[in-house]
Design a protein around this motif. Structure first.
Motif, PDB file in Angstrom:
ATOM      1  N   ILE A  39     -30.610  37.419 123.345  1.00 37.28           N
ATOM      2  CA  ILE A  39     -29.559  37.977 122.489  1.00 37.28           C
ATOM      3  C   ILE A  39     -28.507  38.673 123.343  1.00 37.28           C
ATOM      4  O   ILE A  39     -27.296  38.519 123.129  1.00 37.28           O
ATOM      5  CB  ILE A  39     -30.155  38.962 121.472  1.00 37.28           C
ATOM      6  CG1 ILE A  39     -31.069  38.233 120.481  1.00 37.28           C
ATOM      7  CG2 ILE A  39     -29.047  39.695 120.726  1.00 37.28           C
ATOM      8  CD1 ILE A  39     -30.375  37.228 119.602  1.00 37.28           C
ATOM      9  N   LEU A  78     -26.770  43.678 115.059  1.00 38.32           N
ATOM     10  CA  LEU A  78     -28.124  43.132 115.199  1.00 38.32           C
ATOM     11  C   LEU A  78     -29.087  43.725 114.171  1.00 38.32           C
ATOM     12  O   LEU A  78     -30.050  43.077 113.773  1.00 38.32           O
ATOM     13  CB  LEU A  78     -28.658  43.389 116.607  1.00 38.32           C
ATOM     14  CG  LEU A  78     -27.918  42.729 117.771  1.00 38.32           C
ATOM     15  CD1 LEU A  78     -28.593  43.089 119.084  1.00 38.32           C
ATOM     16  CD2 LEU A  78     -27.866  41.230 117.607  1.00 38.32           C
ATOM     17  N   TRP A 104     -29.522  41.390 111.084  1.00 37.21           N
ATOM     18  CA  TRP A 104     -30.075  40.036 111.088  1.00 37.21           C
ATOM     19  C   TRP A 104     -31.151  39.776 112.134  1.00 37.21           C
ATOM     20  O   TRP A 104     -31.926  38.841 111.995  1.00 37.21           O
ATOM     21  CB  TRP A 104     -28.960  39.001 111.260  1.00 37.21           C
ATOM     22  CG  TRP A 104     -28.183  39.163 112.551  1.00 37.21           C
ATOM     23  CD1 TRP A 104     -27.045  39.882 112.725  1.00 37.21           C
ATOM     24  CD2 TRP A 104     -28.503  38.585 113.827  1.00 37.21           C
ATOM     25  NE1 TRP A 104     -26.626  39.801 114.043  1.00 37.21           N
ATOM     26  CE2 TRP A 104     -27.484  39.002 114.729  1.00 37.21           C
ATOM     27  CE3 TRP A 104     -29.513  37.738 114.286  1.00 37.21           C
ATOM     28  CZ2 TRP A 104     -27.488  38.616 116.066  1.00 37.21           C
ATOM     29  CZ3 TRP A 104     -29.514  37.361 115.612  1.00 37.21           C
ATOM     30  CH2 TRP A 104     -28.500  37.793 116.485  1.00 37.21           C
ATOM     31  N   TYR A 105     -31.212  40.583 113.179  1.00 34.88           N
ATOM     32  CA  TYR A 105     -32.175  40.292 114.242  1.00 34.88           C
ATOM     33  C   TYR A 105     -33.592  40.618 113.779  1.00 34.88           C
ATOM     34  O   TYR A 105     -33.860  41.707 113.254  1.00 34.88           O
ATOM     35  CB  TYR A 105     -31.860  41.085 115.506  1.00 34.88           C
ATOM     36  CG  TYR A 105     -32.892  40.845 116.601  1.00 34.88           C
ATOM     37  CD1 TYR A 105     -32.941  39.628 117.269  1.00 34.88           C
ATOM     38  CD2 TYR A 105     -33.830  41.821 116.914  1.00 34.88           C
ATOM     39  CE1 TYR A 105     -33.903  39.391 118.250  1.00 34.88           C
ATOM     40  CE2 TYR A 105     -34.785  41.590 117.899  1.00 34.88           C
ATOM     41  CZ  TYR A 105     -34.815  40.369 118.554  1.00 34.88           C
ATOM     42  OH  TYR A 105     -35.775  40.136 119.508  1.00 34.88           O
ATOM     43  N   ARG A 106     -34.483  39.666 113.965  1.00 34.66           N
ATOM     44  CA  ARG A 106     -35.909  39.872 113.697  1.00 34.66           C
ATOM     45  C   ARG A 106     -36.671  39.477 114.955  1.00 34.66           C
ATOM     46  O   ARG A 106     -36.504  38.364 115.458  1.00 34.66           O
ATOM     47  CB  ARG A 106     -36.371  39.027 112.514  1.00 34.66           C
ATOM     48  CG  ARG A 106     -35.672  39.370 111.198  1.00 34.66           C
ATOM     49  CD  ARG A 106     -35.975  40.792 110.758  1.00 34.66           C
ATOM     50  NE  ARG A 106     -35.262  41.146 109.539  1.00 34.66           N
ATOM     51  CZ  ARG A 106     -34.074  41.760 109.511  1.00 34.66           C
ATOM     52  NH1 ARG A 106     -33.459  42.066 110.651  1.00 34.66           N
ATOM     53  NH2 ARG A 106     -33.515  42.053 108.365  1.00 34.66           N
ATOM     54  N   VAL A 152     -33.348  46.540 120.148  1.00 36.84           N
ATOM     55  CA  VAL A 152     -34.489  45.651 119.915  1.00 36.84           C
ATOM     56  C   VAL A 152     -35.797  46.444 119.931  1.00 36.84           C
ATOM     57  O   VAL A 152     -36.678  46.233 119.087  1.00 36.84           O
ATOM     58  CB  VAL A 152     -34.509  44.530 120.975  1.00 36.84           C
ATOM     59  CG1 VAL A 152     -35.824  43.763 120.940  1.00 36.84           C
ATOM     60  CG2 VAL A 152     -33.332  43.580 120.755  1.00 36.84           C
ATOM     61  N   GLN A 200     -35.519  49.276 116.782  1.00 39.80           N
ATOM     62  CA  GLN A 200     -34.658  48.800 115.698  1.00 39.80           C
ATOM     63  C   GLN A 200     -34.712  49.660 114.432  1.00 39.80           C
ATOM     64  O   GLN A 200     -33.653  49.998 113.886  1.00 39.80           O
ATOM     65  CB  GLN A 200     -34.971  47.344 115.365  1.00 39.80           C
ATOM     66  CG  GLN A 200     -33.991  46.731 114.372  1.00 39.80           C
ATOM     67  CD  GLN A 200     -34.188  45.228 114.222  1.00 39.80           C
ATOM     68  OE1 GLN A 200     -35.058  44.635 114.850  1.00 39.80           O
ATOM     69  NE2 GLN A 200     -33.374  44.604 113.401  1.00 39.80           N
TER      70      GLN A 200
END
Length: 208
Positions: free
Chosen positions: A187, A172, A175-177, A106, A109
């Protein structure tokens, strides 16, 4: 992380770029175009500067790649080192490592995204892949220990379990924003519930 730029770390470019801001732009372009598909001309155009201004900071795009993948790998190995100091059973340390790795992804990224896309076409990429394999072995050893302690199922090869587990973590990047969605902690909570508790709904104790 060691300065691989021969003393360039504190220099500022003529238009106001320092090496960190240059690196952030380079990683974005590498992720968009692919490392092999990105030239120094492409970087200069995106930055709005001449190539000589880039060479003021780094020796070439290979050094930018080295700095980027090291940023991701150093974070993961710091998480592994932190995990090794955690007391308790192996399964608890494994969950700690998963949570810490989610935090790295995170926070870093773009760098982790680039790391997961290298294919070993250059010396820098080969070194990065070797460090990734070292990290994978650490995870697999932790899985094997948790199996031996009877806390996770032992009918699956630890290396496969490790790959599946970190396949969840690594997904992740697709798709993780960070803006407008779940936090990194949320998450990590969801991922650990799926990975360690499973998706199947358990029957209530009274049979309902």
């Amino acid at each position: 992380m060691a300065d691989t730029g021969g003393g360039r770390a504190n220099r500022r470019g003529r238009p106001g770029y320092d090496r960190e801001s240059l690196l952030l732009v380079a990683v974005t372009v590498f992720n968009e175009r692919g490392y092999d598909g990105t030239s120094m001309d492409d970087l200069a155009k995106r930055l709005g500067i001449g190539k000589s201004a880039i060479y003021h900071h780094v020796s070439g795009k290979h050094e930018l790649l080295q700095l980027a993948v090291d940023r991701a790998l150093d974070g993961l190995f710091a998480a592994a080192e932190e995990t090794a100091a955690v007391e308790g059973r192996a399964v608890d340390r494994l969950e700690h490592l998963v949570r810490a790795s989610v935090a790295v992804l995170v926070e870093r990224q773009p760098f982790v995204t680039l790391l997961l896309r290298v294919r070993g076409n250059t010396a820098v990429e080969k070194r990065a892949l070797a460090r990734r394999r070292e990290f994978d072995h650490l995870v697999a050893a932790l899985v094997a220990q948790a199996e031996a302690e009877g806390d996770i199922r032992a009918d699956i090869d630890p290396a496969i379990t490790a790959r599946l587990l970190f396949g969840l973590v690594n997904s992740l990047i697709e798709w993780y924003r960070p803006r407008g969605g779940a936090s990194g902690g949320e998450i990590a909570d969801a991922l650990c519930k799926v990975a360690f508790d499973g998706l199947r709904r358990r029957a209530a104790a009274n049979g309902d």
